[in-house]
Motif scaffolding. Structure first.
Motif, PDB file in Angstrom:
ATOM      1  N   LYS A 115       0.846  -1.180   0.000  1.00 61.04           N
ATOM      2  CA  LYS A 115       0.000   0.000   0.000  1.00 61.04           C
ATOM      3  C   LYS A 115       0.887   1.238   0.000  1.00 61.04           C
ATOM      4  CE  LYS A 115      -3.601   2.455   2.191  1.00 61.04           C
ATOM      5  NZ  LYS A 115      -4.923   2.340   2.758  1.00 61.04           N
ATOM      6  N   ARG A 116       0.571   2.186  -0.871  1.00 64.28           N
ATOM      7  CA  ARG A 116       1.363   3.408  -0.948  1.00 64.28           C
ATOM      8  C   ARG A 116       0.732   4.509  -0.100  1.00 64.28           C
ATOM      9  NH1 ARG A 116       4.585   5.075  -6.146  1.00 64.28           N
ATOM     10  NH2 ARG A 116       5.679   3.308  -5.234  1.00 64.28           N
ATOM     11  N   VAL A 117       1.522   5.062   0.797  1.00 62.58           N
ATOM     12  CA  VAL A 117       1.041   6.166   1.633  1.00 62.58           C
ATOM     13  C   VAL A 117       1.791   7.430   1.212  1.00 62.58           C
ATOM     14  CG1 VAL A 117       0.797   7.022   4.001  1.00 62.58           C
ATOM     15  CG2 VAL A 117       0.647   4.566   3.538  1.00 62.58           C
ATOM     16  N   ARG A 118       1.056   8.413   0.789  1.00 63.17           N
ATOM     17  CA  ARG A 118       1.709   9.639   0.317  1.00 63.17           C
ATOM     18  C   ARG A 118       2.182  10.507   1.484  1.00 63.17           C
ATOM     19  NH1 ARG A 118      -2.972  12.149  -2.709  1.00 63.17           N
ATOM     20  NH2 ARG A 118      -3.986  11.007  -1.024  1.00 63.17           N
ATOM     21  N   ILE A 119       3.340  11.123   1.309  1.00 60.35           N
ATOM     22  CA  ILE A 119       3.871  12.059   2.302  1.00 60.35           C
ATOM     23  C   ILE A 119       3.581  13.461   1.786  1.00 60.35           C
ATOM     24  CG2 ILE A 119       5.934  12.813   3.572  1.00 60.35           C
ATOM     25  CD1 ILE A 119       5.626   9.869   3.955  1.00 60.35           C
ATOM     26  N   ARG A 120       2.941  14.265   2.585  1.00 58.98           N
ATOM     27  CA  ARG A 120       2.617  15.613   2.140  1.00 58.98           C
ATOM     28  C   ARG A 120       3.824  16.529   2.254  1.00 58.98           C
ATOM     29  NH1 ARG A 120      -2.327  18.469   5.023  1.00 58.98           N
ATOM     30  NH2 ARG A 120      -3.436  16.798   3.936  1.00 58.98           N
ATOM     31  N   ARG A 121       4.462  16.507   3.414  1.00 65.54           N
ATOM     32  CA  ARG A 121       5.606  17.395   3.617  1.00 65.54           C
ATOM     33  C   ARG A 121       6.522  16.866   4.701  1.00 65.54           C
ATOM     34  NH1 ARG A 121       4.034  22.976   5.116  1.00 65.54           N
ATOM     35  NH2 ARG A 121       5.585  23.041   6.772  1.00 65.54           N
ATOM     36  N   LEU A 122       7.735  17.358   4.676  1.00 66.03           N
ATOM     37  CA  LEU A 122       8.712  16.991   5.695  1.00 66.03           C
ATOM     38  C   LEU A 122       9.456  18.267   6.037  1.00 66.03           C
ATOM     39  CD1 LEU A 122      11.088  13.938   5.483  1.00 66.03           C
ATOM     40  CD2 LEU A 122      11.990  16.190   5.997  1.00 66.03           C
ATOM     41  N   HIS A 123       9.415  18.672   7.287  1.00 64.29           N
ATOM     42  CA  HIS A 123      10.102  19.908   7.637  1.00 64.29           C
ATOM     43  C   HIS A 123      10.860  19.806   8.958  1.00 64.29           C
ATOM     44  CE1 HIS A 123       6.148  20.765   9.702  1.00 64.29           C
ATOM     45  NE2 HIS A 123       7.004  21.066  10.655  1.00 64.29           N
ATOM     46  N   LEU A 124      11.717  20.796   9.175  1.00 61.07           N
ATOM     47  CA  LEU A 124      12.549  20.824  10.376  1.00 61.07           C
ATOM     48  C   LEU A 124      11.930  21.716  11.433  1.00 61.07           C
ATOM     49  CD1 LEU A 124      15.934  21.260   8.566  1.00 61.07           C
ATOM     50  CD2 LEU A 124      15.482  19.486  10.278  1.00 61.07           C
ATOM     51  N   GLU A 125      12.150  21.374  12.672  1.00 63.22           N
ATOM     52  CA  GLU A 125      11.789  22.288  13.753  1.00 63.22           C
ATOM     53  C   GLU A 125      12.599  21.937  14.983  1.00 63.22           C
ATOM     54  OE1 GLU A 125       7.532  21.747  13.624  1.00 63.22           O
ATOM     55  OE2 GLU A 125       7.570  20.298  15.258  1.00 63.22           O
ATOM     56  N   GLU A 126      12.413  22.726  16.045  1.00 62.74           N
ATOM     57  CA  GLU A 126      13.148  22.433  17.280  1.00 62.74           C
ATOM     58  C   GLU A 126      12.191  21.868  18.316  1.00 62.74           C
ATOM     59  OE1 GLU A 126      14.574  25.957  19.224  1.00 62.74           O
ATOM     60  OE2 GLU A 126      12.851  27.140  18.629  1.00 62.74           O
ATOM     61  N   ASP A 127      12.745  21.069  19.220  1.00 59.56           N
ATOM     62  CA  ASP A 127      11.935  20.489  20.279  1.00 59.56           C
ATOM     63  C   ASP A 127      11.740  21.510  21.402  1.00 59.56           C
ATOM     64  OD1 ASP A 127      10.444  18.564  21.502  1.00 59.56           O
ATOM     65  OD2 ASP A 127      12.015  17.029  21.517  1.00 59.56           O
ATOM     66  N   ALA A 128      10.749  21.291  22.235  1.00 57.60           N
ATOM     67  CA  ALA A 128      10.525  22.140  23.407  1.00 57.60           C
ATOM     68  C   ALA A 128      11.071  21.417  24.637  1.00 57.60           C
ATOM     69  CB  ALA A 128       9.033  22.406  23.557  1.00 57.60           C
ATOM     70  N   GLY A 129      11.027  22.087  25.786  1.00 58.56           N
ATOM     71  CA  GLY A 129      11.509  21.463  27.020  1.00 58.56           C
ATOM     72  C   GLY A 129      10.532  20.433  27.555  1.00 58.56           C
ATOM     73  N   LYS A 130      10.801  20.018  28.771  1.00 61.26           N
ATOM     74  CA  LYS A 130       9.985  18.967  29.371  1.00 61.26           C
ATOM     75  C   LYS A 130       9.444  19.464  30.696  1.00 61.26           C
ATOM     76  CE  LYS A 130      10.620  14.081  28.884  1.00 61.26           C
ATOM     77  NZ  LYS A 130      11.605  13.075  28.598  1.00 61.26           N
ATOM     78  N   LEU A 131       8.177  19.207  30.957  1.00 62.21           N
ATOM     79  CA  LEU A 131       7.600  19.612  32.234  1.00 62.21           C
ATOM     80  C   LEU A 131       7.437  18.402  33.138  1.00 62.21           C
ATOM     81  CD1 LEU A 131       4.831  22.075  31.009  1.00 62.21           C
ATOM     82  CD2 LEU A 131       7.071  22.614  31.974  1.00 62.21           C
ATOM     83  N   LEU A 132       7.823  18.572  34.393  1.00 63.37           N
ATOM     84  CA  LEU A 132       7.547  17.546  35.387  1.00 63.37           C
ATOM     85  C   LEU A 132       6.488  18.145  36.306  1.00 63.37           C
ATOM     86  CD1 LEU A 132      11.222  16.637  36.153  1.00 63.37           C
ATOM     87  CD2 LEU A 132       9.562  15.148  35.042  1.00 63.37           C
ATOM     88  N   HIS A 133       5.345  17.508  36.334  1.00 64.94           N
ATOM     89  CA  HIS A 133       4.240  18.129  37.066  1.00 64.94           C
ATOM     90  C   HIS A 133       4.220  17.723  38.527  1.00 64.94           C
ATOM     91  CE1 HIS A 133       2.574  20.215  33.701  1.00 64.94           C
ATOM     92  NE2 HIS A 133       2.671  19.130  32.954  1.00 64.94           N
ATOM     93  N   GLU A 134       3.542  18.505  39.296  1.00 69.18           N
ATOM     94  CA  GLU A 134       3.398  18.243  40.727  1.00 69.18           C
ATOM     95  C   GLU A 134       2.995  16.791  40.953  1.00 69.18           C
ATOM     96  OE1 GLU A 134       0.546  20.798  42.541  1.00 69.18           O
ATOM     97  OE2 GLU A 134       0.665  19.759  44.468  1.00 69.18           O
ATOM     98  N   GLY A 135       3.686  16.145  41.886  1.00 69.22           N
ATOM     99  CA  GLY A 135       3.357  14.764  42.198  1.00 69.22           C
ATOM    100  C   GLY A 135       3.940  13.769  41.203  1.00 69.22           C
ATOM    101  N   ASP A 136       4.818  14.245  40.345  1.00 68.03           N
ATOM    102  CA  ASP A 136       5.472  13.381  39.372  1.00 68.03           C
ATOM    103  C   ASP A 136       6.065  12.155  40.076  1.00 68.03           C
ATOM    104  OD1 ASP A 136       7.074  13.141  36.668  1.00 68.03           O
ATOM    105  OD2 ASP A 136       8.486  12.842  38.302  1.00 68.03           O
ATOM    106  N   SER A 137       5.886  10.985  39.470  1.00 70.85           N
ATOM    107  CA  SER A 137       6.220   9.757  40.190  1.00 70.85           C
ATOM    108  C   SER A 137       7.719   9.617  40.453  1.00 70.85           C
ATOM    109  CB  SER A 137       5.714   8.553  39.400  1.00 70.85           C
ATOM    110  OG  SER A 137       6.383   8.507  38.170  1.00 70.85           O
ATOM    111  N   ILE A 138       8.558  10.225  39.621  1.00 68.93           N
ATOM    112  CA  ILE A 138      10.002  10.072  39.822  1.00 68.93           C
ATOM    113  C   ILE A 138      10.534  11.118  40.799  1.00 68.93           C
ATOM    114  CG2 ILE A 138      12.272  10.079  38.698  1.00 68.93           C
ATOM    115  CD1 ILE A 138      10.634   9.300  36.108  1.00 68.93           C
ATOM    116  N   THR A 139      10.176  12.375  40.560  1.00 65.69           N
ATOM    117  CA  THR A 139      10.772  13.442  41.380  1.00 65.69           C
ATOM    118  C   THR A 139       9.946  13.768  42.611  1.00 65.69           C
ATOM    119  OG1 THR A 139       9.594  15.105  40.106  1.00 65.69           O
ATOM    120  CG2 THR A 139      11.804  14.556  39.368  1.00 65.69           C
ATOM    121  N   GLN A 140       8.700  13.293  42.652  1.00 69.34           N
ATOM    122  CA  GLN A 140       7.798  13.650  43.749  1.00 69.34           C
ATOM    123  C   GLN A 140       7.671  15.168  43.865  1.00 69.34           C
ATOM    124  OE1 GLN A 140       6.593  10.941  46.023  1.00 69.34           O
ATOM    125  NE2 GLN A 140       7.301   9.827  44.244  1.00 69.34           N
TER     126      GLN A 140
END
Ligand code: ADP
Ligand code: MG
Ligand code: ZN
Length: 479
Positions: A115-140
């Motif tokens: 099955k052929r799946v068409r790709i409309r576009r491919l572009h570059l961007e930058e990632d954003a940071g990461k949020l650890l929310h209140e009560g996060d299981s790792i950092t508490q």
């Protein structure tokens, strides 16, 4: 079939460049303490200016070429404006008006058909940071915390046309894409670690009424299995809504692992909400034909090409060739085994069944077995040293410990008993002990032979050569 499902994907891929998209900070931040791979550029300090990472561009072009896209000789960055605490600049550098590449396709295998799946576009961007929310299981954490290490890591976004028609196809597409990323060595493609993130747009067409539902965007599907599960859930939810004659809201929903449902996150934002405008601090990306052709020439043999070659060169069925070439390490392993043994179908069988099963079970571990192990295993079976059954039995130990099969056979006393006289002795004794079964055999009930075979195998702990056992028994019983 009253309903037809329509799915299009927006996939983000983290590129494994050494440094970030627009500064010199390390882009390999997975194990780093929070906020240690940051600088004025990626944290958006006033006056800091971005410099484009050229490796990022080469990686993205390679991917565009592997996906049969047209690479634009002129493309440009734009600012996508929105406020969120993980985005210190208040905008994301992305490509909106002039993407790096457009108009490609990727062929996937859906139950034996392409099955052929068409790709409309491919572009570059930058990632954003990461949020650890209140009560996060790792950092508490007692508050929401921001880790900016991920800010500015290069991403490629791939947007498909809505050509996928089932959750399963969405999963197959994403798996195939990961396979290509790994062949190209431009990303780990690791969904669990967020290096490959898939958002899916799904709508359902009501063929009876000739109308389509609104489309829903589904996020937070951080494994291949969840892509399929979340979309199956969402597909059914949309169909149920349509059956009730209700309106399907145009919205963004998230896959919730704990309830195995999708939950509404927000109404769908419109493009105009982002107030896109050209990034003034970065010159346009100009890629000339020579650079594109040089990158094209540097592409490795990709999964589809390798699959074709495996079919032709080794006479493998399409299916085998597809499974073996999905992972380049496995494909290379296969070829080395065939070089040692000259037996492509036998090697393929061992790898596709026993080896891939073990690899799945011991995910991510360095391979302890080498092509020599498979070659020796095949040889031991061929010369009758061990039965196929024994070979399968010792496979897990061989895989886990890296011991040669001959050593395991010796240690566990599993050498096949092919000594005709020894088998004859055992067979004679069993025949003597079971006169009534012998009479049944002589009266024409020849299928009781399997009883005798079973007894001999039992006494020899499964090591007797089955072919020989059959021969000997038949001879004795027909005397
Ligand atoms: P948006 O402006 O909401 O981002 P786009 O036109 O950019 O929408 O398309 C985003 C994604 O939605 C693409 O992957 C596309 O294939 C998919 N898509 C478009 N129309 C539909 C539809 N009717 N059903 C499902 N997916 C769709
Ligand atoms: Mg879009
Ligand atoms: Zn930085």
């Amino acid at each position: 079939m009253r309903f037809k499902t329509v799915i299009g994907l927006e996939i983000h891929v983290q590129l494994s460049t050494k440094t970030k998209a627009f500064c010199n900070c390390s882009a390999d931040v997975f194990e780093l303490p929070p906020n240690t791979a940051v600088c004025p550029v990626c944290t958006g300090q006033p006056g800091a200016l971005p410099i484009v990472n050229q490796t990022m561009i080469d990686y993205a072009i390679k991917l565009a070429l592997a996906l049969n896209c047209k690479v634009n000789e002129y493309s440009r960055f734009d600012r996508k404006n929105y406020f969120y605490p993980d985005l210190p600049k208040g905008y994301q550098i992305s490509q909106y008006f002039y993407p790096l590449a457009i108009g490609g396709h990727l062929d996937i295998d859906v139950e034996g058909t392409t099955k052929r799946v068409r790709i409309r576009r491919l572009h570059l961007e930058e990632d954003a940071g990461k949020l650890l929310h209140e009560g996060d299981s790792i950092t508490q954490a007692r508050f929401s915390l921001v880790d900016m290490n991920r800010c500015g890591i290069p991403l490629v976004e791939i947007v498909t046309e809505p050509d996928l028609s089932s959750p399963k196809e969405a999963r197959i597409f994403t798996e195939k894409l990961r396979s290509i990323l790994r062949y190209l060595k431009i990303s780990t493609g690791d969904m669990e670690k967020g290096a490959l993130r898939c958002d899916a747009n799904i709508s359902v067409l009501d063929l009876e009424k000739g109308v389509s539902s609104n489309r829903v965007e589904v996020k937070n599907m951080n494994s291949f299995r969840f892509i399929e599960k979340a979309l199956e859930y969402e597909e059914q939810r949309i169909i149920n809504t349509l059956l009730k004659g209700e309106n399907v809201e145009k919205e963004t929903r998230g896959w919730d692992l704990s309830t195995k449902t999708t939950v509404s996150m927000r109404g769908k934002e419109e493009e105009s909400d982002y107030r896109y405008f050209p990034e003034p601090d970065i010159p346009p990306i100009l890629v000339n034909r020579e650079r594109i052709e040089m990158l094209r020439a540097s592409l490795p043999e990709l999964p589809d090409q390798k699959k074709q070659r495996f079919v032709q060169m080794y006479g493998l069925p399409d299916y085998d060739a597809m499974v073996l070439t999905a992972d380049e390490t496995v494909a290379d392993f296969f070829e080395s085994c065939v070089r040692l043994t000259g037996k492509s179908k036998e090697v393929s069988n061992w790898i596709m069944t026993e080896m891939l099963r073990e690899m799945k079970e011991f995910n991510d571990e360095q391979l302890r077995i080498k092509p020599e192990h498979i070659a020796e295993l095949i040889k031991l079976v061929d010369v009758g040293e061990i039965s196929i059954k024994t070979a399968k039995e010792i496979f897990p130990e061989m895989f886990k410990t890296g011991k040669m099969p001959s050593q395991i056979v010796q240690e566990r006393g599993l050498k096949q008993l092919s000594d005709e006289r020894a088998i004859m002795e055992i067979a004679k004794k069993i025949i003597e002990e079971n006169p009534s079964v012998v009479n049944q055999y002589k009266a024409g009930k020849t299928n009781v032979l399997s009883f005798f075979v079973g007894q001999v195998m039992k006494q020899t702990r499964g090591t007797a050569n089955p072919k020989l056992v059959n021969e000997v028994l038949r001879r004795l019983l027909e005397e």
